[in-house]
Design a protein around this motif. Structure first.
Motif, PDB file in Angstrom:
ATOM      1  N   ALA A  96      31.800  28.802  66.632  1.00  0.00           N
ATOM      2  CA  ALA A  96      31.822  28.079  68.195  1.00  0.00           C
ATOM      3  C   ALA A  96      33.258  27.601  67.938  1.00  0.00           C
ATOM      4  CB  ALA A  96      30.902  27.016  68.658  1.00  0.00           C
ATOM      5  N   LEU A  97      33.280  26.834  66.803  1.00  0.00           N
ATOM      6  CA  LEU A  97      34.630  26.284  66.799  1.00  0.00           C
ATOM      7  C   LEU A  97      35.813  27.064  66.304  1.00  0.00           C
ATOM      8  CD1 LEU A  97      33.541  23.197  64.081  1.00  0.00           C
ATOM      9  CD2 LEU A  97      34.063  23.196  66.783  1.00  0.00           C
ATOM     10  N   GLU A  98      35.625  28.275  65.813  1.00  0.00           N
ATOM     11  CA  GLU A  98      36.385  29.270  65.643  1.00  0.00           C
ATOM     12  C   GLU A  98      36.713  29.875  66.724  1.00  0.00           C
ATOM     13  OE1 GLU A  98      37.003  33.797  63.585  1.00  0.00           O
ATOM     14  OE2 GLU A  98      35.181  32.717  63.459  1.00  0.00           O
ATOM     15  N   ALA A  99      35.877  30.134  67.783  1.00  0.00           N
ATOM     16  CA  ALA A  99      36.078  30.635  69.076  1.00  0.00           C
ATOM     17  C   ALA A  99      37.020  29.813  70.038  1.00  0.00           C
ATOM     18  CB  ALA A  99      34.834  30.843  69.732  1.00  0.00           C
ATOM     19  N   LEU A 100      36.786  28.509  69.720  1.00  0.00           N
ATOM     20  CA  LEU A 100      37.548  27.391  70.496  1.00  0.00           C
ATOM     21  C   LEU A 100      39.204  27.488  70.061  1.00  0.00           C
ATOM     22  CD1 LEU A 100      37.989  25.384  72.587  1.00  0.00           C
ATOM     23  CD2 LEU A 100      37.228  23.507  70.918  1.00  0.00           C
ATOM     24  N   ALA A 101      39.158  27.680  68.713  1.00  0.00           N
ATOM     25  CA  ALA A 101      40.708  27.589  67.950  1.00  0.00           C
ATOM     26  C   ALA A 101      41.208  28.991  68.307  1.00  0.00           C
ATOM     27  CB  ALA A 101      40.422  27.212  66.378  1.00  0.00           C
ATOM     28  N   ALA A 102      40.596  29.996  68.201  1.00  0.00           N
ATOM     29  CA  ALA A 102      40.982  31.134  68.610  1.00  0.00           C
ATOM     30  C   ALA A 102      41.697  31.529  69.888  1.00  0.00           C
ATOM     31  CB  ALA A 102      40.243  32.475  68.145  1.00  0.00           C
ATOM     32  N   ALA A 103      40.649  30.839  70.824  1.00  0.00           N
ATOM     33  CA  ALA A 103      41.067  30.695  72.280  1.00  0.00           C
ATOM     34  C   ALA A 103      42.617  30.251  72.568  1.00  0.00           C
ATOM     35  CB  ALA A 103      40.325  30.471  73.071  1.00  0.00           C
ATOM     36  N   LEU A 104      42.563  29.020  71.954  1.00  0.00           N
ATOM     37  CA  LEU A 104      43.611  28.184  72.062  1.00  0.00           C
ATOM     38  C   LEU A 104      44.931  28.567  71.421  1.00  0.00           C
ATOM     39  CD1 LEU A 104      42.251  24.565  71.525  1.00  0.00           C
ATOM     40  CD2 LEU A 104      43.009  25.485  73.750  1.00  0.00           C
ATOM     41  N   VAL A 105      44.858  29.320  70.475  1.00  0.00           N
ATOM     42  CA  VAL A 105      46.007  29.609  69.695  1.00  0.00           C
ATOM     43  C   VAL A 105      46.478  31.030  70.484  1.00  0.00           C
ATOM     44  CG1 VAL A 105      46.712  30.858  67.735  1.00  0.00           C
ATOM     45  CG2 VAL A 105      45.444  28.919  67.359  1.00  0.00           C
ATOM     46  N   PHE A 106      45.652  32.083  70.743  1.00  0.00           N
ATOM     47  CA  PHE A 106      46.062  33.262  71.286  1.00  0.00           C
ATOM     48  C   PHE A 106      46.587  33.223  72.718  1.00  0.00           C
ATOM     49  CE2 PHE A 106      44.108  34.800  67.465  1.00  0.00           C
ATOM     50  CZ  PHE A 106      44.992  35.776  67.100  1.00  0.00           C
ATOM     51  N   TRP A 107      45.958  32.111  73.465  1.00  0.00           N
ATOM     52  CA  TRP A 107      46.439  31.779  74.816  1.00  0.00           C
ATOM     53  C   TRP A 107      48.047  31.462  74.791  1.00  0.00           C
ATOM     54  CZ3 TRP A 107      44.910  32.678  79.353  1.00  0.00           C
ATOM     55  CH2 TRP A 107      45.753  32.080  80.780  1.00  0.00           C
ATOM     56  N   LYS A 108      48.287  30.686  73.727  1.00  0.00           N
ATOM     57  CA  LYS A 108      49.761  30.376  73.214  1.00  0.00           C
ATOM     58  C   LYS A 108      50.639  31.351  72.633  1.00  0.00           C
ATOM     59  CE  LYS A 108      53.241  27.334  73.469  1.00  0.00           C
ATOM     60  NZ  LYS A 108      53.922  27.015  74.663  1.00  0.00           N
ATOM     61  N   PHE A 109      49.828  32.030  71.802  1.00  0.00           N
ATOM     62  CA  PHE A 109      50.703  33.154  71.011  1.00  0.00           C
ATOM     63  C   PHE A 109      49.697  34.273  71.133  1.00  0.00           C
ATOM     64  CE2 PHE A 109      51.539  28.919  69.048  1.00  0.00           C
ATOM     65  CZ  PHE A 109      52.810  29.021  69.000  1.00  0.00           C
ATOM     66  N   PRO A 110      49.806  35.114  72.160  1.00  0.00           N
ATOM     67  CA  PRO A 110      49.340  36.350  72.264  1.00  0.00           C
ATOM     68  C   PRO A 110      49.226  37.333  71.099  1.00  0.00           C
ATOM     69  CG  PRO A 110      50.916  36.351  73.816  1.00  0.00           C
ATOM     70  CD  PRO A 110      50.961  35.079  73.152  1.00  0.00           C
ATOM     71  N   GLY A 111      50.217  37.295  70.287  1.00  0.00           N
ATOM     72  CA  GLY A 111      50.530  38.382  69.394  1.00  0.00           C
ATOM     73  C   GLY A 111      50.872  39.748  69.985  1.00  0.00           C
ATOM     74  N   ASP A 112      50.364  40.503  69.222  1.00  0.00           N
ATOM     75  CA  ASP A 112      50.395  42.116  69.844  1.00  0.00           C
ATOM     76  C   ASP A 112      49.349  42.773  70.208  1.00  0.00           C
ATOM     77  OD1 ASP A 112      49.339  42.503  67.399  1.00  0.00           O
ATOM     78  OD2 ASP A 112      50.427  43.921  66.604  1.00  0.00           O
ATOM     79  N   GLY A 113      48.110  42.137  70.381  1.00  0.00           N
ATOM     80  CA  GLY A 113      47.047  42.371  70.896  1.00  0.00           C
ATOM     81  C   GLY A 113      46.296  43.476  69.985  1.00  0.00           C
ATOM     82  N   THR A 114      46.425  43.314  68.618  1.00  0.00           N
ATOM     83  CA  THR A 114      45.567  43.851  67.988  1.00  0.00           C
ATOM     84  C   THR A 114      44.919  43.094  66.709  1.00  0.00           C
ATOM     85  OG1 THR A 114      47.446  44.313  66.092  1.00  0.00           O
ATOM     86  CG2 THR A 114      47.014  46.034  67.938  1.00  0.00           C
ATOM     87  N   LEU A 115      43.957  43.485  66.166  1.00  0.00           N
ATOM     88  CA  LEU A 115      43.440  42.615  65.010  1.00  0.00           C
ATOM     89  C   LEU A 115      44.062  42.122  63.838  1.00  0.00           C
ATOM     90  CD1 LEU A 115      40.770  41.109  64.145  1.00  0.00           C
ATOM     91  CD2 LEU A 115      39.796  43.334  63.263  1.00  0.00           C
ATOM     92  N   PHE A 116      44.711  43.446  63.583  1.00  0.00           N
ATOM     93  CA  PHE A 116      45.786  43.197  62.299  1.00  0.00           C
ATOM     94  C   PHE A 116      46.752  42.179  62.658  1.00  0.00           C
ATOM     95  CE2 PHE A 116      43.803  47.595  61.383  1.00  0.00           C
ATOM     96  CZ  PHE A 116      43.195  47.261  60.194  1.00  0.00           C
ATOM     97  N   GLY A 117      47.430  42.187  63.665  1.00  0.00           N
ATOM     98  CA  GLY A 117      48.494  41.390  64.296  1.00  0.00           C
ATOM     99  C   GLY A 117      47.923  39.970  64.428  1.00  0.00           C
ATOM    100  N   ALA A 118      46.636  39.844  64.651  1.00  0.00           N
ATOM    101  CA  ALA A 118      46.025  38.573  64.690  1.00  0.00           C
ATOM    102  C   ALA A 118      46.055  38.017  63.268  1.00  0.00           C
ATOM    103  CB  ALA A 118      44.731  38.762  65.286  1.00  0.00           C
ATOM    104  N   MET A 119      45.514  38.685  62.149  1.00  0.00           N
ATOM    105  CA  MET A 119      45.421  38.396  60.931  1.00  0.00           C
ATOM    106  C   MET A 119      46.659  38.092  60.441  1.00  0.00           C
ATOM    107  SD  MET A 119      42.600  41.180  59.391  1.00  0.00           S
ATOM    108  CE  MET A 119      42.825  40.699  57.804  1.00  0.00           C
ATOM    109  N   ALA A 120      47.776  38.842  60.632  1.00  0.00           N
ATOM    110  CA  ALA A 120      49.147  38.335  60.095  1.00  0.00           C
ATOM    111  C   ALA A 120      49.623  37.231  60.784  1.00  0.00           C
ATOM    112  CB  ALA A 120      50.151  39.533  60.460  1.00  0.00           C
ATOM    113  N   LEU A 121      49.042  36.693  62.045  1.00  0.00           N
ATOM    114  CA  LEU A 121      49.674  35.604  62.661  1.00  0.00           C
ATOM    115  C   LEU A 121      49.928  34.239  62.087  1.00  0.00           C
ATOM    116  CD1 LEU A 121      50.894  34.604  65.568  1.00  0.00           C
ATOM    117  CD2 LEU A 121      48.517  34.256  66.104  1.00  0.00           C
ATOM    118  N   PRO A 122      48.819  33.962  61.156  1.00  0.00           N
ATOM    119  CA  PRO A 122      48.991  32.588  60.313  1.00  0.00           C
ATOM    120  C   PRO A 122      50.156  32.671  59.203  1.00  0.00           C
ATOM    121  CG  PRO A 122      46.591  33.158  60.546  1.00  0.00           C
ATOM    122  CD  PRO A 122      47.259  34.172  61.032  1.00  0.00           C
ATOM    123  N   PHE A 123      49.963  33.936  58.777  1.00  0.00           N
ATOM    124  CA  PHE A 123      51.326  33.590  57.823  1.00  0.00           C
ATOM    125  C   PHE A 123      52.758  33.824  58.439  1.00  0.00           C
ATOM    126  CE2 PHE A 123      47.700  35.585  55.222  1.00  0.00           C
ATOM    127  CZ  PHE A 123      47.738  34.694  54.227  1.00  0.00           C
TER     128      PHE A 123
END
Length: 308
Positions: free
Chosen positions: A10-37
């Protein structure tokens, strides 16, 4: 399974929603995994350019992250617990040091990687490949029951990241693209369909996590007594949950497709899909197989107890 098992997700879901609302990335799972780095690289670069103190702090963070795997290796070697797999930590340290340096200094990226953004993405993937390789080799040394629990926890984290983070980023990108491409007329119906699609993704993600929770319970029961009645019951719960998840995904996909067909030309974006929740399907098949094996094993054990 402990009652608080869902809380970290649940905490991960909240954090993911906050981050990807601000930084949507490229819309892929691999892009999401690369985002922290990539964000870490940009942050360290800005910190380094902020002045002498900032540069010193950036170097401290860089060295701490790069040398952390070596610290773990030295700690295990000092306790005489190091094995051949532990030396992968030295490889991981080298990859992290190289990768973070390239992310902080994009000019050092190989030119063939196609520019700063693409190069940073590829660099992050190289780091992840080293992290996952090291984690896999080290995890395979533990007991199978414990390893199964770790794998299910990892699958749960990926499901949550994809549903509450990646799909939200994809929604933000898609709504922005539709708004830019259609400046005339109302987009209310199109945006409503997009929100409905995302809602279905959340439902499928929630059900997937629900199924994984049943798998986690079954793994815990198997580690205690494979032929106990509560273990057989846990396998049946996994089967029921997997069945619900598959039926919901199939019905939801059909419903979304029919709604879009009926809306027709009033939509400015359409996506007719055939979605199969492979994770729920695999866990369902595993539950059916285990359920039958455990039921038969328990019956044989009961017969043996009667004979004795």
């Amino acid at each position: 399974m402990k009652r608080g098992w869902y809380l970290p997700f649940a905490l991960e879901a909240l954090a993911a929603a906050l981050v990807f609302w601000k930084f949507p990335g490229d819309g892929t799972l691999f892009g999401a995994m690369a985002l922290p780095f990539t964000l870490l690289g940009k942050g360290l670069r800005q910190l380094s350019l902020s002045g002498a103190a900032g540069n010193l702090a950036a170097w401290a963070v860089y060295l701490a992250l790069s040398l952390a795997p070596l610290g773990v290796l030295a700690w295990r070697a000092a306790r005489k617990q190091a094995s051949r797999e532990d030396w992968l930590l030295a490889v991981l340290a080298g990859v992290v040091a190289w990768g973070l340096y390239c992310l902080v200094n994009p000019g050092s990226l190989p030119g063939i990687w196609g520019g700063t953004d693409v190069g940073a993405y590829l660099c992050a993937q190289v780091i992840w490949s080293a992290v996952l390789c090291c984690a896999l080799f080290l995890a395979l040394r533990v007991r199978p029951e414990r390893l199964l629990g770790w794998l299910l926890n990892g699958l749960g984290a990926v499901v949550v990241l994809n549903a509450w983070g990646v799909e939200l980023g994809r929604l933000v990108l898609k709504m922005d693209q539709v708004r830019q491409a259609n400046t005339l007329g109302s987009l209310a119906l199109t945006n409503g369909i997009l929100l409905l699609r995302y809602g279905m993704d959340l439902v499928n993600g929630s059900l997937g996590l629900w199924v994984i929770g049943a798998g986690r319970t079954l793994a815990d029961r198997l580690s205690r007594d494979a032929y106990a009645q509560d273990t057989v019951d846990a396998a049946q719960v996994l089967i029921r949950r997997g069945t619900v998840a598959l039926k919901t995904a199939a019905a939801g996909t059909l419903g979304l497709n029919l709604i879009q067909v009926l809306a027709g030309e009033r939509l400015r974006d359409m996506a007719l899909n055939v979605d199969l929740p492979l994770l729920s399907m695999v866990l369902l098949l595993a539950g059916i197989l285990l359920g039958r094996l455990l039921t038969r094993g328990k019956a044989l054990q009961d017969d043996s107890d009667l004979i004795i």
